[in-house]
Scaffold this motif. Structure first.
Motif, short mmCIF file in Angstrom:
data_model
loop_
_atom_site.label_atom_id
_atom_site.label_comp_id
_atom_site.label_asym_id
_atom_site.label_seq_id
_atom_site.Cartn_x
_atom_site.Cartn_y
_atom_site.Cartn_z
N HIS A 115 -32.19 11.01 41.75
CA HIS A 115 -33.06 9.86 41.51
C HIS A 115 -32.45 8.62 42.17
O HIS A 115 -32.07 7.66 41.49
CB HIS A 115 -33.25 9.61 40.01
CG HIS A 115 -33.91 10.72 39.25
ND1 HIS A 115 -33.23 11.87 38.88
CD2 HIS A 115 -35.19 10.88 38.82
CE1 HIS A 115 -34.06 12.67 38.23
NE2 HIS A 115 -35.25 12.10 38.19
N LYS A 139 -33.71 6.22 44.08
CA LYS A 139 -34.46 4.97 43.96
C LYS A 139 -34.29 4.36 42.57
O LYS A 139 -34.00 3.16 42.43
CB LYS A 139 -35.93 5.22 44.25
CG LYS A 139 -36.80 3.97 44.21
CD LYS A 139 -38.25 4.29 44.56
CE LYS A 139 -39.12 3.03 44.49
NZ LYS A 139 -40.54 3.34 44.81
N GLU A 140 -34.45 5.18 41.54
CA GLU A 140 -34.31 4.68 40.17
C GLU A 140 -32.87 4.24 39.89
O GLU A 140 -32.65 3.21 39.23
CB GLU A 140 -34.73 5.76 39.17
CG GLU A 140 -36.19 6.17 39.24
CD GLU A 140 -36.46 7.29 40.24
OE1 GLU A 140 -37.53 7.90 40.12
OE2 GLU A 140 -35.60 7.55 41.11
N SER A 141 -31.91 5.01 40.39
CA SER A 141 -30.51 4.66 40.17
C SER A 141 -30.16 3.33 40.83
O SER A 141 -29.46 2.49 40.24
CB SER A 141 -29.60 5.77 40.72
OG SER A 141 -29.82 6.98 40.05
N GLN A 184 -32.11 0.90 41.39
CA GLN A 184 -32.72 -0.19 40.61
C GLN A 184 -31.91 -0.47 39.35
O GLN A 184 -31.70 -1.63 38.97
CB GLN A 184 -34.17 0.17 40.23
CG GLN A 184 -34.96 -1.00 39.66
CD GLN A 184 -35.13 -2.12 40.67
OE1 GLN A 184 -35.70 -1.91 41.74
NE2 GLN A 184 -34.62 -3.30 40.36
#
Length: 331
Positions: free
Chosen positions: A250, A252-254, A256
């Protein structure tokens, strides 16, 4: 033996060998720690993910989990040594200086090397082109940090002596300010400070850690915490490995999560994560202990630490005391 007695014995025996995780409230398990104070830096990706997800608070509902940020490893280990933390993450050099100073701590886990995540930087218009050009120059870095060892190795590779440079000991934020205004000729630094500077002012990289330093990352805990709560230490390491798997799947989520926590731009976070290999947390292997011993020996030979240290003496050996107590309880 009845089925129920057999099941109870098997469960306790499995727990004694570390096959079961920490389960607050289980009668056969030690009490959960009252407090878990975790020291971390902006570069501590796995810890930041755990903090942002609240993962440890869920695993330790009966414990007070506190998170304390530090600018660099030496400051973090000083807090650990005086009893203000239970566990934290640093680079390769801070534990060596702490051990040489007689600090009471234990290596409990390690991440794989990250040689591309640290570098010696010069300004874009600097006349310095090779590591040999550092002779007679002012080089900024945090004393006792992984950047310190990077400079030691860089000078050795260039055939220079430690006395050939003027070390300027500064924490990362002060070092960057000195670097930008030209008060120093070069700056040795790690991510994400390295990535942020790279994007902001486009410095030249005189060398990164490849071929010089593995830029290893270690989790260290207080001796008391490893002795009183070995299962909690293992749960922490397991959760850190789970957090790394999340980062890998993840991105992208990480990124962010890390940007929201740190205040760094997403571009900076993506750059420094791109240099970071998969980083599950494992016990120190004999090869890694030997590598860390080379770090210690280098500092001792230069007279930068007051005495030789044996790294293996403070590497945590999990399981034995706690497992023995649990095995006895099953009899």
């Amino acid at each position: 033996m009845s089925f129920h007695r057999h099941a109870l014995f098997a469960g306790v025996l499995a727990l004694a060998t570390g096959l079961l995780g920490f389960a607050p409230g289980a009668h056969s398990q030690p009490a959960a720690p009252k407090e878990i104070r975790i020291g971390f830096q902006k570069s501590a990706v796995n810890l930041v993910i755990l903090k942002q997800q609240g993962a440890l608070e869920k695993r330790f509902p009966d414990s007070k989990v506190s998170w304390i940020e530090f600018p660099a490893g030496p400051q973090l280990l000083e807090a650990l040594a005086v009893g203000s933390l239970e566990i934290g993450l640093t680079g390769d050099s801070p534990p060596v200086f702490a051990q040489a100073a007689g600090k009471d701590l234990r290596y409990v886990g390690a991440e794989p090397p990250k040689p591309q995540s640290s570098a010696i930087l010069v300004k874009p218009d600097s006349p310095l082109r090779t590591l040999a050009d550092l002779k007679g120059r002012k080089v900024a870095f945090q004393k006792g940090s992984s950047a310190h060892y990077l400079v030691v190795r860089a000078l050795a590779q260039a055939g220079l002596q430690w006395s050939d440079i003027t070390p300027i000991y500064l924490p990362p934020s002060d070092a960057r300010a000195a670097f930008e205004r030209g008060s120093v000729d070069a700056w040795a630094i790690w991510d994400p400070y390295y990535a942020a500077t790279e994007l902001d002012i486009q410095p030249r990289v005189l060398s990164n850690g490849v071929g010089l330093s593995g830029n290893n990352s270690f989790y260290l805990a207080s001796t008391a915490f490893t002795q009183n709560h070995p299962q909690a230490v293992q749960v922490l390491l397991d959760e850190l490995t789970r957090a790394d798997a999340y980062v890998q799947s993840h991105r992208k989520e990480s990124a962010q999560f890390i940007a929201d926590f740190s205040g760094l731009s997403l571009a900076t976070v993506h750059l420094f994560i791109s240099r970071r290999p998969p980083s599950p947390v494992k016990p120190l292997s004999p090869a890694l202990v030997a590598d860390q011993q080379r770090v210690a020996d280098a500092f001792q030979q230069l007279g930068l630490i007051p005495k030789p240290v044996a790294v293996a003496e403070i590497v945590w050996q999990p399981g034995a005391p706690g497992a023995a107590r649990l095995a006895n309880a099953a009899r």
